[in-house]
Design an enzyme around this catalytic site. Structure first.
Site, PDB file in Angstrom:
ATOM      1  N   ARG A  38       0.837  -1.195   0.000  1.00 31.46           N
ATOM      2  CA  ARG A  38       0.000   0.000   0.000  1.00 31.46           C
ATOM      3  C   ARG A  38       0.874   1.248   0.000  1.00 31.46           C
ATOM      4  NH1 ARG A  38      -4.879   1.740  -1.632  1.00 31.46           N
ATOM      5  NH2 ARG A  38      -6.157   2.704  -0.026  1.00 31.46           N
ATOM      6  N   THR A  60      -9.029  -0.161 -10.616  1.00 36.35           N
ATOM      7  CA  THR A  60      -8.122  -1.103  -9.991  1.00 36.35           C
ATOM      8  C   THR A  60      -8.092  -2.325 -10.885  1.00 36.35           C
ATOM      9  OG1 THR A  60      -8.683  -0.221  -7.795  1.00 36.35           O
ATOM     10  CG2 THR A  60      -7.808  -2.441  -7.820  1.00 36.35           C
ATOM     11  N   ASP A  93      -7.905   8.060  -0.603  1.00 37.34           N
ATOM     12  CA  ASP A  93      -8.534   6.986   0.166  1.00 37.34           C
ATOM     13  C   ASP A  93      -8.498   7.274   1.664  1.00 37.34           C
ATOM     14  OD1 ASP A  93      -9.466   5.425  -1.842  1.00 37.34           O
ATOM     15  OD2 ASP A  93      -8.074   3.767  -1.561  1.00 37.34           O
ATOM     16  N   SER A 127     -10.224  -0.900   0.298  1.00 38.59           N
ATOM     17  CA  SER A 127     -11.275  -1.913   0.212  1.00 38.59           C
ATOM     18  C   SER A 127     -10.827  -3.113  -0.616  1.00 38.59           C
ATOM     19  CB  SER A 127     -12.547  -1.320  -0.407  1.00 38.59           C
ATOM     20  OG  SER A 127     -13.084  -0.321   0.422  1.00 38.59           O
ATOM     21  N   GLY A 185     -13.312   0.056  -6.219  1.00 35.97           N
ATOM     22  CA  GLY A 185     -13.453   0.973  -5.104  1.00 35.97           C
ATOM     23  C   GLY A 185     -14.075   0.272  -3.911  1.00 35.97           C
TER      24      GLY A 185
END
Length: 572
Positions: free
Chosen positions: A105, A392, A432, A458, A479
């Site tokens: 991340r 994504t 985010d 998520s 999302g």
């Protein structure tokens, strides 16, 4: 007041943005379930899937194939993921007979502060936050892939970049989906470096079938192949990233130290039993995806949902109510565990989830759900406003030694921050975070911006064991709707007895605790009067999930690719 009308303004902006600029494809591509005997890959683009299969045929592991696939996705699906973004990965390491989890991340720069997206005491407009240097987090995907390769790779690192380098040099044909997304994206046209690559001199998107070459990306990938991730995080590429962010019209504050100091993490996977035979596994926080999926599925075991057809009012009702309860907990409690205590064990306690299930009434909607309080923490925290726009990608690999990779990878919204550097796009992942740092009562929001913090996600790459052996791998972009997509597909296979393709094909639906959403142009449309009679505010939406999955059966491997996108599941 309808639930959707009560949303904070920033969330209404985000929902509107999904309708204006959805990750839409060109309609469904009907496909049968894929079969293979030895190994299988599934990704959002056929070129990426074929690159992964090529690596497997060269003796590569599932980890090796996943790395090659990600590099190709960076090139051919630039709107969704790439080296300028991040990823969460869950794997099964057959040699050690263990589940692993990798956190790639992005992180906030060291200079970031909690009011980063505030102006005059209010959250700034969502799209203004997205399309700025402020939105860019320190990319993590390359460090995560390198960490996974060190643990689970077989082939040399350099080998894994060759398919993407060749494609970047020789060019690839623009797909219908990429063309459609380029056509509708006005913000991308306003960034000169991006416009020069994605559009012709008249500002028109390259047509379907146009051979698009990316020599700049080929050069960057060649450097990473030769020198490892340091070729990205240090040196010329790093300087170019920092300069591009600093010179944006709304500049950011990422530094060379932020890039060189980034570290991917191997975390203990989050695993929980399901029914009598299964174990559900995925990355732990800061991803909220697996935690929330597991909550939903366990809550639903206390309801009669499976007595009803999947396309019935009652089945939709129970699924939506379980989603409300799980999303309410997610929104309050989940953030980077290095900064806040996330009560994972309490949130997954069977007794707590059984108690939550008693809040679901058979005949009517509960309206917006309140979070539970399993660890007596609720009054200490505020609920944030954390929009997540879907863009994504997900990929799955199973090799012939039963190693498995399930990886969700992202640059956040379509084309990320729109900042284009050396042939790749930078993420807008910092949106985010909650755009405001406290709630209306002045309580601090768990998912607020803080220096070097990882924003909540998520993403829900899932690995499911059956009697302690790999059985299913699944995940999706989308999302915050990812959680509903994955829960739908997992239930389709485990509880409804569908094959993986049939489960992926099911209409998308659910509640993110803000009304009930159902997929446009599906059989669910006829349920709207009955759902409204139960008290739901119903939104029909484009729901272009990108579910990719593989199931390991006694007869071999079965693969599925979402018909809403251009993906492909193939194997030997």
């Amino acid at each position: 007041m309808a639930a959707a009308d009560a949303l904070p303004a920033v969330l209404q902006q985000a929902m509107a943005a999904e309708d204006i600029n959805p990750e839409a494809g060109t309609g469904r591509i009907e496909r049968p379930v894929a079969h293979a005997r030895h190994d299988m890959v599934s990704s959002a683009n056929p070129l990426a899937s074929r690159a992964g299969l090529q690596i497997l045929r060269q003796g590569g592991s599932a980890a090796d194939a996943a790395i090659a696939m990600q590099m190709v996705l960076n090139l051919v699906e630039p709107q969704s993921s790439g080296i300028g973004g991040g990823a969460f990965i869950v794997t099964y390491d057959a040699r050690q007979r263990r589940v692993r989890s990798y956190d790639g991340r992005e992180t906030a720069p060291a200079a970031a502060r909690s009011d980063r997206f505030m102006r005059d005491g209010h959250a700034m407009p969502f799209m203004a936050a997205v399309n700025s240097g402020l939105s860019v987090g320190t990319p993590g995907v390359l460090r995560a892939l390198a960490l996974m390769h060190a643990r689970e790779g077989h082939l040399p690192w350099k080998t894994l970049f060759q398919p993407a380098i060749r494609l970047a040099e020789q060019g690839f044909k623009v797909s219908p989906r990429l063309h459609a997304l380029l056509e509708q994206n006005q913000a991308l046209r306003k960034q000169p470096a991006a416009a020069a690559y994605f559009y012709n001199a008249q500002g028109q998107a390259w047509p379907v079938g146009y051979r698009l070459r990316n020599p700049a990306l080929a050069q960057v990938l060649r450097g990473i192949a030769e020198r490892g991730p340091d070729a990205f995080y240090k040196g010329e590429v790093a300087r170019d990233i920092v300069a591009a962010i600093a010179h944006h019209a709304v500049p950011g504050d990422m530094t060379l130290a932020d890039l060189s100091g980034y570290r991917a993490l191997e975390r203990a996977p989050l695993c929980a039993p399901y029914r009598s035979a299964y174990t559900l596994c995925g990355p732990p926080p800061p991803s909220s995806g697996p935690l929330t999926v597991i909550q939903m599925l366990e809550i639903l075991t206390h309801t009669p949902i499976d007595r009803y057809p999947v396309d019935s009012v009652q089945a939709v009702h129970y699924f939506a109510e379980a989603g409300k309860l799980a999303y309410a907990d997610r929104d309050l409690y989940v953030a980077d565990p290095a900064f806040v205590k996330v009560p994972v064990k309490d949130l997954l306690s069977p007794g707590y989830l059984a108690l939550r299930a008693t809040l679901i009434e058979p005949g009517r909607s509960m309206g917006p759900a309140l979070p539970g309080d399993p660890a007596r923490m609720r009054m200490l925290r505020g609920a944030g406003n954390t929009p997540e726009i879907p863009s994504t990608s997900h990929l799955v690999v199973v090799d012939d030694h039963a190693n498995v990779v399930s990886m969700t990878t992202t640059i956040e919204s379509a084309f990320g921050s729109k900042i284009f550097v050396d042939g790749f796009l930078l993420n807008n992942q910092l949106t985010d975070f909650s755009l405001s740092d406290v709630d209306a009562q002045g309580r601090p929001v768990a998912n607020r911006v803080e220096p070097l913090k990882r924003p909540r996600s998520s993403m829900a790459p899932m690995l499911i064991l059956k009697h302690d052996k790999p059985y299913m791998a699944i995940g999706s972009p989308g999302g915050s709707a990812i959680i509903n997509y994955v829960a739908k597909a997992v239930r389709g296979v485990l509880d409804r007895g569908l094959n993986i393709q049939e489960a992926i094909d099911l209409p998308n639906l659910g509640s993110r605790n803000r009304g009930l959403e159902i997929e446009k142009y599906t059989a669910l449309h006829r349920l709207i009067p009955g759902l409204r009679a139960m008290g739901y505010t119903v939104h029909e939406r484009d729901f272009p999930s990108g579910l990719q999955g593989v199931v390991i059966t006694p007869q071999g491997l079965e693969g599925g690719a979402d018909p809403r996108r251009e993906g492909l599941a193939i194997g030997d």
